[in-house]
Write an enzyme that holds these catalytic residues in place. Structure first.
Site, mmCIF file in Angstrom:
data_model
loop_
_atom_site.group_PDB
_atom_site.id
_atom_site.type_symbol
_atom_site.label_atom_id
_atom_site.label_comp_id
_atom_site.label_asym_id
_atom_site.label_seq_id
_atom_site.Cartn_x
_atom_site.Cartn_y
_atom_site.Cartn_z
ATOM 1 N N HIS A 9 6.000 -5.782 11.640
ATOM 2 C CA HIS A 9 6.281 -4.339 11.816
ATOM 3 C C HIS A 9 5.725 -4.144 12.997
ATOM 4 O O HIS A 9 4.764 -3.680 13.758
ATOM 5 C CB HIS A 9 4.493 -4.731 10.790
ATOM 6 C CG HIS A 9 4.391 -3.053 10.712
ATOM 7 N ND1 HIS A 9 3.171 -2.528 11.122
ATOM 8 C CD2 HIS A 9 4.476 -2.769 9.055
ATOM 9 C CE1 HIS A 9 2.995 -1.230 10.412
ATOM 10 N NE2 HIS A 9 3.776 -0.845 9.641
ATOM 11 N N ASP A 12 0.037 -4.194 7.988
ATOM 12 C CA ASP A 12 -1.171 -3.330 8.112
ATOM 13 C C ASP A 12 -2.779 -3.821 7.668
ATOM 14 O O ASP A 12 -2.638 -3.525 6.577
ATOM 15 C CB ASP A 12 -0.347 -2.396 7.009
ATOM 16 C CG ASP A 12 0.975 -1.158 7.593
ATOM 17 O OD1 ASP A 12 1.943 -2.126 7.675
ATOM 18 O OD2 ASP A 12 0.410 -0.020 7.598
ATOM 19 N N ASP A 43 5.368 3.985 4.800
ATOM 20 C CA ASP A 43 6.560 3.181 5.262
ATOM 21 C C ASP A 43 6.806 1.886 4.695
ATOM 22 O O ASP A 43 7.951 1.129 4.694
ATOM 23 C CB ASP A 43 6.383 2.851 7.075
ATOM 24 C CG ASP A 43 5.302 2.423 7.232
ATOM 25 O OD1 ASP A 43 4.824 3.350 6.477
ATOM 26 O OD2 ASP A 43 5.060 2.044 8.045
ATOM 27 N N HIS A 44 5.961 1.944 3.798
ATOM 28 C CA HIS A 44 6.262 0.952 2.838
ATOM 29 C C HIS A 44 6.990 1.025 0.977
ATOM 30 O O HIS A 44 7.024 0.090 0.831
ATOM 31 C CB HIS A 44 5.323 -0.363 2.932
ATOM 32 C CG HIS A 44 3.859 -0.586 4.029
ATOM 33 N ND1 HIS A 44 4.334 -1.865 4.839
ATOM 34 C CD2 HIS A 44 3.907 0.271 5.600
ATOM 35 C CE1 HIS A 44 3.682 -1.870 5.655
ATOM 36 N NE2 HIS A 44 3.598 -0.495 6.798
ATOM 37 N N HIS A 103 0.795 -1.218 -0.272
ATOM 38 C CA HIS A 103 -0.032 -0.243 -0.064
ATOM 39 C C HIS A 103 0.826 1.388 -0.035
ATOM 40 O O HIS A 103 2.713 0.891 0.094
ATOM 41 C CB HIS A 103 -1.413 -0.216 1.240
ATOM 42 C CG HIS A 103 -0.022 -0.238 2.138
ATOM 43 N ND1 HIS A 103 0.469 -1.196 3.248
ATOM 44 C CD2 HIS A 103 0.114 1.020 3.546
ATOM 45 C CE1 HIS A 103 0.458 -0.913 3.983
ATOM 46 N NE2 HIS A 103 0.807 0.491 4.857
ATOM 47 N N HIS A 105 -6.987 -2.492 5.722
ATOM 48 C CA HIS A 105 -6.000 -1.495 6.419
ATOM 49 C C HIS A 105 -7.101 -0.504 6.402
ATOM 50 O O HIS A 105 -8.301 -0.152 6.368
ATOM 51 C CB HIS A 105 -4.838 -1.545 5.974
ATOM 52 C CG HIS A 105 -4.177 -0.852 6.206
ATOM 53 N ND1 HIS A 105 -3.630 -0.289 7.694
ATOM 54 C CD2 HIS A 105 -2.996 0.419 6.323
ATOM 55 C CE1 HIS A 105 -3.043 0.453 8.365
ATOM 56 N NE2 HIS A 105 -2.072 0.993 7.326
ATOM 57 N N HIS A 107 1.160 4.147 2.391
ATOM 58 C CA HIS A 107 2.256 4.886 3.749
ATOM 59 C C HIS A 107 3.238 4.514 3.024
ATOM 60 O O HIS A 107 4.225 3.745 2.447
ATOM 61 C CB HIS A 107 1.217 3.787 4.495
ATOM 62 C CG HIS A 107 -0.188 4.250 5.028
ATOM 63 N ND1 HIS A 107 -0.978 3.473 5.843
ATOM 64 C CD2 HIS A 107 -0.691 5.031 4.449
ATOM 65 C CE1 HIS A 107 -1.951 4.061 5.553
ATOM 66 N NE2 HIS A 107 -2.060 5.237 5.177
#
Length: 301
Positions: free
Chosen positions: A264, A205, A65-66, A61, A137, A63
């Site tokens: 995570h 997530d 941090d990914h 996805h 999520h 976000h």
């Protein structure tokens, strides 16, 4: 054999002892990267791995941090000499995201192809079959199953019974199809039915869903997020669209997986191992992930 390395197991923001989310899957000289958090190329170096074999990057996805590590990772691939095309897969909109991020990574020495997932469906990357699946999520997010497929055992007696010329046996074993004197033969003409391969399922997530359980079923390794281990953080996990250790462990139990790696972790969780007994009380074969954690998963026989 499937080689799996958890490059980063952190969530939300990088810490001095924890890289952000990413996982490397390797087989016979080719690699697949799932997620690419900030600093992934450094985490890869710390794990004594290389960028250049990565043919496919699967993004769960959008976000940061990914996905925010993509420009640096692609630049590192180019600097290491990659010239073959690279494919990036993710939810609808991944093309726009990649183009935006790559403004700071122009003139790469390889082509970047993008595949946007609308309705998740399996696709092949070399010998590995990738199956994206929807999770739950705050924004649209996918989990991924990776299966190393395995052909049935070659049976000379069956080949002879089907009048398959011996001179094309090796071609059939390698390519699965061959022609000889106007006749077409397939590997099914010389083998038993397909054998069990190797399956990895990766999910981060998400709240627990039946879709995760279904897609993780019978996995040799299930890598799943566990943002918190304390039960009192349950309300926050629900609000932010994440899981507790206990919820990931229950999914692993229901799916009948062989092994669970938790990942995570929240920046508030300084020592993830302190909560591992919470998961093991539900699923005994649970482990906490850590940066660089590696396993070679062999075929059963």
């Amino acid at each position: 054999m499937l080689d799996v390395t958890l490059l980063g197991c952190g969530g939300m923001l990088p810490m001095k002892n924890r890289w952000l989310t990413s996982c490397l899957i390797s087989c016979q000289g080719h690699s697949i990267l799932i997620d690419c958090g900030e600093g992934t190329q450094i985490a890869l170096k710390c794990a004594a791995k290389k960028c250049t074999p990565v043919d496919l990057i699967c993004i769960t996805h959008f976000h940061a941090d990914h996905i925010s590590g993509l420009p640096g990772f692609l630049l590192s691939m180019g600097n290491e000499g990659r010239t073959e095309p690279v494919t990036i897969v993710g939810p609808r909109g991944i093309g726009r995201i990649v183009r935006s991020l790559c403004v700071i990574a122009p003139n790469l020495p390889f082509e970047v192809n993008v595949m946007e997932i609308d309705k998740p469906a399996p696709f092949d990357s070399g010998m590995i079959r990738i199956t994206p699946f929807e999770v739950r999520h705050k924004i649209r997010c996918f989990g991924y199953s990776a299966e190393l497929l395995r052909k049935g055992r070659f049976i000379p007696e069956k080949a002879k019974a089907n009048n398959v010329p011996m001179c094309i046996w090796s071609t059939l074993q390698k390519d699965g199809i061959a022609e000889y004197e106007g006749r077409r033969f397939t590997y099914e003409d010389v083998s038993e039915g397909s054998r069990k391969g190797i399956k990895l399922t990766y999910c981060t997530d998400s709240r627990p869903t039946e879709n995760i359980e279904v897609n993780a079923k019978d996995s040799d390794l299930f890598i799943c997020e566990g943002l918190y281990y304390e039960q009192e953080k349950s309300e926050r996990a629900v609000t932010t669209g994440h899981m507790l250790y206990s919820e990931a462990a229950l999914l692993a139990k229901k799916a009948g997986v062989k092994r669970l790696w938790l990942t995570h972790f929240s920046p508030a969780v300084n020592e993830p191992e302190l909560g591992i007994d919470v998961a093991r009380a539900i699923f005994p074969d649970a482990e906490c992930g850590c940066d660089g954690k590696n396993i070679d998963i062999p075929y059963e026989d």
